[in-house]
Design a protein around this motif. Structure first.
Motif, PDB file in Angstrom:
ATOM      1  N   LEU A 305       0.832  -1.209   0.000  1.00 58.19           N
ATOM      2  CA  LEU A 305       0.000   0.000   0.000  1.00 58.19           C
ATOM      3  C   LEU A 305       0.863   1.255   0.000  1.00 58.19           C
ATOM      4  O   LEU A 305       0.549   2.245  -0.669  1.00 58.19           O
ATOM      5  N   ALA A 306       1.971   1.215   0.763  1.00 55.78           N
ATOM      6  CA  ALA A 306       2.875   2.366   0.789  1.00 55.78           C
ATOM      7  C   ALA A 306       3.476   2.610  -0.591  1.00 55.78           C
ATOM      8  O   ALA A 306       3.592   3.766  -1.037  1.00 55.78           O
ATOM      9  N   ILE A 307       3.851   1.551  -1.288  1.00 52.09           N
ATOM     10  CA  ILE A 307       4.425   1.698  -2.635  1.00 52.09           C
ATOM     11  C   ILE A 307       3.370   2.217  -3.613  1.00 52.09           C
ATOM     12  O   ILE A 307       3.659   3.071  -4.469  1.00 52.09           O
ATOM     13  N   ILE A 308       2.136   1.733  -3.483  1.00 49.66           N
ATOM     14  CA  ILE A 308       1.058   2.216  -4.362  1.00 49.66           C
ATOM     15  C   ILE A 308       0.825   3.708  -4.152  1.00 49.66           C
ATOM     16  O   ILE A 308       0.671   4.482  -5.109  1.00 49.66           O
ATOM     17  N   LEU A 309       0.790   4.132  -2.886  1.00 51.41           N
ATOM     18  CA  LEU A 309       0.617   5.559  -2.595  1.00 51.41           C
ATOM     19  C   LEU A 309       1.767   6.375  -3.170  1.00 51.41           C
ATOM     20  O   LEU A 309       1.569   7.480  -3.682  1.00 51.41           O
ATOM     21  N   MET A 310       2.973   5.829  -3.078  1.00 57.10           N
ATOM     22  CA  MET A 310       4.123   6.511  -3.658  1.00 57.10           C
ATOM     23  C   MET A 310       3.961   6.659  -5.167  1.00 57.10           C
ATOM     24  O   MET A 310       4.230   7.732  -5.741  1.00 57.10           O
ATOM     25  N   MET A 311       3.496   5.617  -5.842  1.00 54.41           N
ATOM     26  CA  MET A 311       3.324   5.661  -7.291  1.00 54.41           C
ATOM     27  C   MET A 311       2.236   6.650  -7.693  1.00 54.41           C
ATOM     28  O   MET A 311       2.294   7.259  -8.765  1.00 54.41           O
ATOM     29  N   VAL A 312       1.217   6.818  -6.830  1.00 54.06           N
ATOM     30  CA  VAL A 312       0.121   7.731  -7.153  1.00 54.06           C
ATOM     31  C   VAL A 312       0.529   9.186  -6.932  1.00 54.06           C
ATOM     32  O   VAL A 312       0.309  10.046  -7.795  1.00 54.06           O
ATOM     33  N   PHE A 313       1.120   9.473  -5.766  1.00 57.18           N
ATOM     34  CA  PHE A 313       1.385  10.859  -5.396  1.00 57.18           C
ATOM     35  C   PHE A 313       2.790  11.336  -5.764  1.00 57.18           C
ATOM     36  O   PHE A 313       3.022  12.539  -5.862  1.00 57.18           O
ATOM     37  N   ARG A 314       3.722  10.401  -5.934  1.00 54.03           N
ATOM     38  CA  ARG A 314       5.076  10.790  -6.359  1.00 54.03           C
ATOM     39  C   ARG A 314       5.644   9.676  -7.224  1.00 54.03           C
ATOM     40  O   ARG A 314       6.515   8.905  -6.794  1.00 54.03           O
ATOM     41  N   PRO A 315       5.161   9.557  -8.437  1.00 54.32           N
ATOM     42  CA  PRO A 315       5.570   8.426  -9.296  1.00 54.32           C
ATOM     43  C   PRO A 315       7.049   8.417  -9.619  1.00 54.32           C
ATOM     44  O   PRO A 315       7.587   7.372  -9.997  1.00 54.32           O
ATOM     45  N   GLN A 316       7.722   9.567  -9.520  1.00 51.34           N
ATOM     46  CA  GLN A 316       9.153   9.617  -9.812  1.00 51.34           C
ATOM     47  C   GLN A 316       9.996   9.123  -8.653  1.00 51.34           C
ATOM     48  O   GLN A 316      11.223   9.037  -8.769  1.00 51.34           O
ATOM     49  N   GLY A 317       9.390   8.768  -7.510  1.00 50.29           N
ATOM     50  CA  GLY A 317      10.146   8.318  -6.351  1.00 50.29           C
ATOM     51  C   GLY A 317      10.659   9.491  -5.527  1.00 50.29           C
ATOM     52  O   GLY A 317      10.513  10.654  -5.908  1.00 50.29           O
ATOM     53  N   LEU A 318      11.266   9.191  -4.400  1.00 51.75           N
ATOM     54  CA  LEU A 318      11.697  10.245  -3.487  1.00 51.75           C
ATOM     55  C   LEU A 318      12.768  11.143  -4.092  1.00 51.75           C
ATOM     56  O   LEU A 318      12.792  12.348  -3.848  1.00 51.75           O
ATOM     57  N   LEU A 319      13.673  10.567  -4.870  1.00 46.96           N
ATOM     58  CA  LEU A 319      14.773  11.340  -5.434  1.00 46.96           C
ATOM     59  C   LEU A 319      14.620  11.587  -6.929  1.00 46.96           C
ATOM     60  O   LEU A 319      15.498  12.194  -7.545  1.00 46.96           O
ATOM     61  N   GLY A 320      13.531  11.093  -7.504  1.00 41.89           N
ATOM     62  CA  GLY A 320      13.360  11.178  -8.954  1.00 41.89           C
ATOM     63  C   GLY A 320      12.990  12.563  -9.436  1.00 41.89           C
ATOM     64  O   GLY A 320      12.548  13.426  -8.686  1.00 41.89           O
TER      65      GLY A 320
END
Length: 329
Positions: A305-320
């Motif tokens: 779920l955490a990874i899905i939320l990351m893909m939705v709200f910040r698809p480029q990742g933390l450093l992308g």
């Protein structure tokens, strides 16, 4: 529940040998997927060859660990060549199909009883890395504590070596992607036809990226074999590749430090709910009536779920870089 204890466990996982192993896997995947646009779903196959190169050479042939590491990494590079020759001229999904199939084929071959004399089958290979730990400056059986986080001396030595290797690979990737070679590789990722029109051999550059990333995957297998002093074919399942992709998504593809940060976060986010849930299910009067298997499943669901939320709200990742994600889309 003891939240401080759960945080200490999670912090140990944040920098532990498992995080290093997945950081190495993800660095290799980053060269494949992030910089070259190659869909490799069988990165764990390269790690399998790297690990078994160490174990087989040490146990079957009584050779030094460094020679086994070279053999394992070379075998991973050869696998990349074998997989790349028939697929890199085709669409990206063909490489994905071939790599995931190859990883499962290798795992089943190495666990087969017919290969027992060579690979030790499902029994695995154990206790071959004593030479690696004899050069450790730490007492392998002693516990060392840092800010309440405890490590065994053997794990601490593995971490020192592993993070040095990760740092050197990050430096190598940094230099490569800023070189003419790296700029051509990114051009091939963005528009292969345009790169060809400028006289660049796209197939040649993709093959180089596949081999280099595969060798890094083999190095991950070497590290894991040394750190754990054990090799078992069932560990090298396809799920491990997707865990590495999860780390890459968290940190950010096509970034130098994204795979490393992602691997660290992956294990931190996995350890926190695991520690808390096991505390809640322990004792004579547990807060939750869950079995150990259910706890293991729930922690992966929460991480997913955490990874899905990351893909939705910040698809480029933390450093992308968001602009690069928009260009890729």
């Amino acid at each position: 529940m003891d939240i401080i204890s759960a945080l200490q466990i999670a912090l140990a996982q944040l920098v532990g040998p498992s995080a290093i192993f997945y950081a190495l896997l993800a660095i290799g995947l980053n060269l494949h997927f992030g910089y070259a646009g190659l869909l490799n779903f069988g990165q764990i196959a390269f790690a399998l060859l790297g690990g078994y190169g160490v174990g087989i050479m040490a146990v079957n042939y009584d050779q030094p660990l460094w020679l086994g590491a070279i053999v394992g990494i070379a075998a991973a590079g050869m696998l990349a060549v074998v997989l790349g020759i028939p697929t890199l001229r085709l669409r990206a999904d063909y490489l994905a199909i071939v790599t995931i199939a190859a990883s499962e084929i290798l795992r089943l071959v190495f666990r087969s009883t017919s290969a027992d004399d060579f690979t030790h089958s499902t029994n695995g290979i154990y206790g071959y890395a004593s030479d690696f730990f004899t050069i450790s400056p730490f007492d392998n059986g002693k516990q060392y504590s840092f800010l309440g986080v405890t490590f065994l001396g053997g794990d601490l030595w593995s971490m020192v070596v592993g993070w040095i290797v990760v740092g050197l690979l990050c430096l190598m990737v940094y230099l490569l992607v800023r070189s003419p070679w790296g700029r051509v590789l990114k051009a091939v990722r963005e528009d292969e036809d345009a790169a060809r029109s400028l006289g660049k051999n796209a197939y040649f550059f993709k093959m180089q990226a596949l081999i280099l990333g595969g060798c890094i995957g083999g190095l991950a297998g070497v590290f894991n074999a040394l750190a754990t002093q054990s090799i078992n074919p069932d560990f090298y399942s396809t799920a491990q590749t997707f865990f590495a992709y999860g780390a890459l998504i968290l940190g950010g593809a096509a970034t130098v430090f994204g795979p490393v940060l992602g691997a660290m976060l992956f294990w931190f986010l996995l350890a926190i709910p695991d520690a808390l849930l096991r505390q809640a299910t322990a004792g004579d009067d547990p807060l939750l009536d869950l079995s150990a298997q259910q706890v293991g499943a729930i922690r992966y669901v929460l991480l997913g779920l955490a990874i899905i939320l990351m893909m939705v709200f910040r698809p480029q990742g933390l450093l992308g870089n968001k602009r690069e994600v928009q260009l890729d889309a």
